[in-house]
Design a protein around this motif. Structure first.
Motif, PDB file in Angstrom:
ATOM      1  N   ASN A  80       0.808  -1.217   0.000  1.00  0.00           N
ATOM      2  CA  ASN A  80       0.000   0.000   0.000  1.00  0.00           C
ATOM      3  C   ASN A  80       0.841   1.267   0.000  1.00  0.00           C
ATOM      4  N   ASN A  81       2.159   1.093  -0.157  1.00  0.00           N
ATOM      5  CA  ASN A  81       3.082   2.232  -0.253  1.00  0.00           C
ATOM      6  C   ASN A  81       2.973   3.177   0.953  1.00  0.00           C
ATOM      7  N   LEU A  82       2.841   2.577   2.139  1.00  0.00           N
ATOM      8  CA  LEU A  82       2.783   3.360   3.377  1.00  0.00           C
ATOM      9  C   LEU A  82       4.219   3.484   3.901  1.00  0.00           C
ATOM     10  N   LYS A  83       4.920   4.509   3.441  1.00  0.00           N
ATOM     11  CA  LYS A  83       6.359   4.598   3.689  1.00  0.00           C
ATOM     12  C   LYS A  83       6.695   4.812   5.159  1.00  0.00           C
ATOM     13  N   TYR A  84       5.913   5.633   5.850  1.00  0.00           N
ATOM     14  CA  TYR A  84       6.220   5.904   7.254  1.00  0.00           C
ATOM     15  C   TYR A  84       6.069   4.640   8.090  1.00  0.00           C
ATOM     16  N   GLU A  85       4.927   3.959   7.955  1.00  0.00           N
ATOM     17  CA  GLU A  85       4.701   2.729   8.705  1.00  0.00           C
ATOM     18  C   GLU A  85       5.739   1.673   8.338  1.00  0.00           C
ATOM     19  N   LEU A  86       6.112   1.625   7.039  1.00  0.00           N
ATOM     20  CA  LEU A  86       7.120   0.654   6.598  1.00  0.00           C
ATOM     21  C   LEU A  86       8.474   0.948   7.236  1.00  0.00           C
ATOM     22  N   ALA A  87       8.833   2.221   7.326  1.00  0.00           N
ATOM     23  CA  ALA A  87      10.124   2.589   7.914  1.00  0.00           C
ATOM     24  C   ALA A  87      10.203   2.151   9.376  1.00  0.00           C
ATOM     25  N   LEU A  88       9.118   2.362  10.146  1.00  0.00           N
ATOM     26  CA  LEU A  88       9.110   1.957  11.554  1.00  0.00           C
ATOM     27  C   LEU A  88       9.185   0.443  11.694  1.00  0.00           C
ATOM     28  N   THR A  89       8.471  -0.252  10.804  1.00  0.00           N
ATOM     29  CA  THR A  89       8.495  -1.718  10.848  1.00  0.00           C
ATOM     30  C   THR A  89       9.891  -2.243  10.522  1.00  0.00           C
ATOM     31  N   LEU A  90      10.539  -1.651   9.523  1.00  0.00           N
ATOM     32  CA  LEU A  90      11.892  -2.079   9.153  1.00  0.00           C
ATOM     33  C   LEU A  90      12.875  -1.847  10.301  1.00  0.00           C
ATOM     34  N   TYR A  91      12.680  -0.769  11.055  1.00  0.00           N
ATOM     35  CA  TYR A  91      13.549  -0.544  12.220  1.00  0.00           C
ATOM     36  C   TYR A  91      13.382  -1.683  13.228  1.00  0.00           C
ATOM     37  N   GLY A  92      12.138  -2.085  13.484  1.00  0.00           N
ATOM     38  CA  GLY A  92      11.898  -3.200  14.407  1.00  0.00           C
ATOM     39  C   GLY A  92      12.538  -4.476  13.901  1.00  0.00           C
ATOM     40  N   ILE A  93      12.428  -4.739  12.581  1.00  0.00           N
ATOM     41  CA  ILE A  93      13.052  -5.933  11.996  1.00  0.00           C
ATOM     42  C   ILE A  93      14.564  -5.871  12.155  1.00  0.00           C
ATOM     43  N   ALA A  94      15.143  -4.687  11.926  1.00  0.00           N
ATOM     44  CA  ALA A  94      16.602  -4.537  12.038  1.00  0.00           C
ATOM     45  C   ALA A  94      17.090  -4.838  13.449  1.00  0.00           C
ATOM     46  N   VAL A  95      16.337  -4.390  14.457  1.00  0.00           N
ATOM     47  CA  VAL A  95      16.720  -4.672  15.849  1.00  0.00           C
ATOM     48  C   VAL A  95      16.650  -6.171  16.129  1.00  0.00           C
ATOM     49  N   CYS A  96      15.599  -6.825  15.615  1.00  0.00           N
ATOM     50  CA  CYS A  96      15.491  -8.281  15.790  1.00  0.00           C
ATOM     51  C   CYS A  96      16.670  -8.996  15.128  1.00  0.00           C
ATOM     52  N   GLN A  97      17.024  -8.575  13.934  1.00  0.00           N
ATOM     53  CA  GLN A  97      18.162  -9.182  13.239  1.00  0.00           C
ATOM     54  C   GLN A  97      19.457  -8.955  14.014  1.00  0.00           C
ATOM     55  N   ARG A  98      19.611  -7.765  14.573  1.00  0.00           N
ATOM     56  CA  ARG A  98      20.823  -7.486  15.355  1.00  0.00           C
ATOM     57  C   ARG A  98      20.878  -8.331  16.608  1.00  0.00           C
ATOM     58  N   ASN A  99      19.745  -8.450  17.302  1.00  0.00           N
ATOM     59  CA  ASN A  99      19.711  -9.258  18.526  1.00  0.00           C
ATOM     60  C   ASN A  99      20.058 -10.715  18.255  1.00  0.00           C
ATOM     61  N   ASN A 100      19.781 -11.179  17.035  1.00  0.00           N
ATOM     62  CA  ASN A 100      20.107 -12.551  16.660  1.00  0.00           C
ATOM     63  C   ASN A 100      21.419 -12.636  15.878  1.00  0.00           C
ATOM     64  N   LYS A 101      22.204 -11.544  15.956  1.00  0.00           N
ATOM     65  CA  LYS A 101      23.563 -11.485  15.422  1.00  0.00           C
ATOM     66  C   LYS A 101      23.633 -11.600  13.900  1.00  0.00           C
ATOM     67  N   ASP A 102      22.519 -11.294  13.236  1.00  0.00           N
ATOM     68  CA  ASP A 102      22.536 -11.223  11.774  1.00  0.00           C
ATOM     69  C   ASP A 102      22.841  -9.772  11.398  1.00  0.00           C
ATOM     70  N   TYR A 103      24.113  -9.380  11.604  1.00  0.00           N
ATOM     71  CA  TYR A 103      24.483  -7.971  11.527  1.00  0.00           C
ATOM     72  C   TYR A 103      24.399  -7.412  10.105  1.00  0.00           C
ATOM     73  N   THR A 104      24.779  -8.226   9.126  1.00  0.00           N
ATOM     74  CA  THR A 104      24.734  -7.736   7.731  1.00  0.00           C
ATOM     75  C   THR A 104      23.301  -7.411   7.309  1.00  0.00           C
ATOM     76  N   SER A 105      22.385  -8.337   7.596  1.00  0.00           N
ATOM     77  CA  SER A 105      20.980  -8.093   7.250  1.00  0.00           C
ATOM     78  C   SER A 105      20.427  -6.908   8.027  1.00  0.00           C
ATOM     79  N   SER A 106      20.831  -6.796   9.309  1.00  0.00           N
ATOM     80  CA  SER A 106      20.357  -5.678  10.123  1.00  0.00           C
ATOM     81  C   SER A 106      20.839  -4.351   9.554  1.00  0.00           C
ATOM     82  N   GLU A 107      22.072  -4.319   9.077  1.00  0.00           N
ATOM     83  CA  GLU A 107      22.600  -3.082   8.476  1.00  0.00           C
ATOM     84  C   GLU A 107      21.795  -2.690   7.238  1.00  0.00           C
ATOM     85  N   VAL A 108      21.539  -3.678   6.363  1.00  0.00           N
ATOM     86  CA  VAL A 108      20.780  -3.401   5.131  1.00  0.00           C
ATOM     87  C   VAL A 108      19.377  -2.905   5.466  1.00  0.00           C
TER      88      VAL A 108
END
Length: 610
Positions: A80-108
């Protein structure tokens, strides 16, 4: 070995984690119940609820479960091209990836979130999440050993957080503590001490957030240890342990016990080192496998050979199991991402088919519209061509009228001159001879004859003067230039009668219309005609004022009505106005129109004589 777990500053009262998880699960059940009652078609609403669930799980340190809900929300936000909501969701995903030591994916993922946020105008909310993303990048690069990049992103996060409106003291303190620890990892111990001194001098932060104070003080003591400054050690470590005990921060005491074990081992105080190493192992076994791993490693270095071997084997076994678990979680994330991409691919295919159907429909509609416009424009062009031909014919007729009028005026002038000559040379001559004869008869001395002749002579003189006066008047071109004004009077009078308008016409008689070219007179005539037509058609006026003035060799024509007026900014330029502008251009004139709603319109035209 780096103490990576120090990047995560746990919230105060973490010992009550299970009770908080129970509260969070109740919140999740409530949200899911609300979602289940909503319409299935309302995917955006459901996605926002999934995002909230992901936030609850992430803050409860259940990253793998949070990741699933974030991914579900991400699909809908992308679609639905909801950029603001998508940006916040991606931040949450990045933190989850970092907590599980998937640092490269978290950076992207973090960089994608920042890219989306950069598309928005700066605001407190946008800058808050930018700061969170920069903080996450700082942690990632610190874990990867790229301390220079880590410092850069932590500093950028701090700059943005300090400019935020609201209470972000805890968040700022967390990032400052992270930056200080990066300085320790990079071997910049003096910078680390300065950084922790700044945190420890903030009394409000210490009072409101004792966990950050504990972490900062522990890191400060560790910087002193690494910099071989032992004057305040181990007292600072023991002070931190005392605060942890008084504030129930058992988890945070793991790191202090490990550091005390490391310190006493370095000082060759084996009993104290073993005491704190075993204490660290005991507590870390309740919480975090990474901390337990380090505790096993320290015991393998401090204990005697047999026990050291046992602890080393336990370390290797736990390390292998942790690596497998981390790999399994990353594979799970990859599968979720793959399933998401597969669904997105199917959606893209469906969207592409719909797009082609829409494109074909649009092409058909546009082609039909263009065909309609072409036909309509062709009819308009024919109508315009007819109007132009009609105007051209009218101009030719007017030229003929002017030429005829000039011929009539010329013939009239010649006739006047002929009559004047006849009167002057013929009648006046004979009357003059008669008067002379009577003068000669005046020699008769008879009183009656003299009186009678005198009366006749006087009468002849009177007739002679009258004829001379008529002769001079006939010989004067008193209608010079009056032909064009007569035509204008006739036009205005005829049009106003037809349109039911009252008018007044005022003009300077000093204007020498004979000196003005027929072309300019034709255009002036047509301009007046077009203005009268527009007033009748659009203005709903009752009275018109028309005036011709001569100023600095320029004819100033003003046509003013008392009609409804119009908004110049919203008015469309019709054919009539275009024709008026075209005529003005041909005679190098100027036109200006002023109008006010309910107060009428004034058309001012200036035409140079030369």
């Amino acid at each position: 070995m780096k103490v990576k777990s120090l990047y995560i500053i746990l919230f105060f009262g973490v010992v009550n984690l299970h009770a908080q998880l129970e509260q969070n699960i109740n919140k999740i059940d409530s949200i899911l119940g609300h979602v289940s009652k909503s319409k299935s078609s309302d995917s955006v609403f459901i996605a926002k609820e999934y995002y909230k669930i992901g936030e609850i799980y992430r803050k409860s340190l259940l990253s793998d479960t949070a990741y699933y809900y974030y991914q579900t929300a991400e699909k809908v936000f992308r679609k639905n091209n909801l950029k603001y909501e998508l940006a916040l969701t991606l931040y949450g995903i990045a933190v989850c990836q970092r907590n599980n030591k998937d640092y490269t994916s978290s950076e992207v993922t973090t960089i994608e979130s920042l890219t989306l946020l950069n598309d928005f105008n700066e605001s407190n909310e946008i800058n808050r999440y930018k700061a969170y993303n920069y903080n996450n990048l700082g942690i990632i690069f610190g874990q990867l050993g790229n301390f220079e990049e880590s410092e850069k992103y932590f500093n950028r996060s701090l700059e943005m957080k300090r400019d935020l409106e609201g209470d972000f003291e805890r968040s700022i303190g967390t990032t400052e503590n992270n930056l200080g620890f990066v300085y320790i990892e990079a071997g910049k111990y003096e910078l680390a001490k300065e950084q922790f001194d700044k945190i420890l001098s903030n009394s409000n932060l210490i009072r409101n957030n004792p966990d950050i104070y504990v972490s900062a003080l522990g890191n400060y003591a560790h910087a002193l240890y690494l910099n071989k400054e032992f004057d305040r050690l181990p007292e600072l470590y023991l002070e931190v342990l005392k605060i942890c005990d008084s504030t129930n921060q058992e988890y945070h005491s793991i790191i202090i016990h490990q550091r005390l074990a490391e310190y006493y081992h370095f000082r060759n105080q084996r009993d104290s080192a073993l005491f704190y190493a075993y204490k660290a192992k005991e507590i870390s076994g309740k919480y975090n496998n990474d901390d337990l791993l380090k505790s096993l490693w320290m015991l393998s270095e401090i204990e005697d050979s047999d026990k050291a071997t046992q602890f080393l084997k336990a370390y290797i076994k736990l390390n292998d199991s942790l690596q497998k678990a981390e790999r399994a979680i990353r594979d799970k994330f990859a599968r979720i991402r793959f399933d998401t991409q597969r669904v997105e691919q199917e959606n893209r295919q469906i969207a592409q088919e719909r797009m082609w159907l829409m494109i074909i429909s649009i092409i058909v509609i546009i082609a039909s519209l263009l065909l309609y416009l072409v036909i309509r424009q062709r009819n308009k062009n024919k109508e315009l061509q007819f109007i132009q031909e009609q105007q051209q014919a009218n101009e030719e007729i007017y030229n003929l009228m002017l030429s005829q009028n000039e011929s009539i005026e010329e013939a009239r002038t010649l006739e006047k001159q002929r009559i004047s000559k006849e009167l002057h040379d013929g009648v006046l001559g004979r009357l003059f001879g008669t008067r002379l004869s009577l003068d000669s008869l005046n020699m008769n001395p008879s009183p009656d004859a003299v009186k009678t002749r005198s009366q006749y002579i006087q009468e002849l003189k009177t007739i002679e003067e009258d004829i001379r006066k008529v002769s001079h008047e006939l010989n004067t071109d008193f209608v010079s230039g009056a032909g064009f004004i007569d035509l204008l009077k006739t036009l205005v009078d005829t049009q106003c009668i037809a349109y039911g308008l009252n008018y007044s016409l005022d003009y300077d008689e000093v204007i020498n219309w004979d000196a003005i070219s027929n072309k300019k007179k034709i255009h002036i005539y047509r301009l007046v005609q077009e203005a009268l037509h527009n007033i009748y058609k659009h203005a709903n006026a009752e009275h018109i004022k028309i005036s011709f003035k001569l100023k600095n060799n320029v004819i100033c024509l003003v046509i003013k009505d008392d009609g409804s007026g119009f908004d110049l900014n919203k008015a469309k330029s019709g054919i009539g106005l275009k024709n008026m502008n075209s005529r003005i251009d041909e005679i190098s004139g100027e036109i200006s129109i002023t109008s006010e709603i309910n107060k009428g319109t004034t058309v001012s035209i200036k035409v140079p004589i030369s």
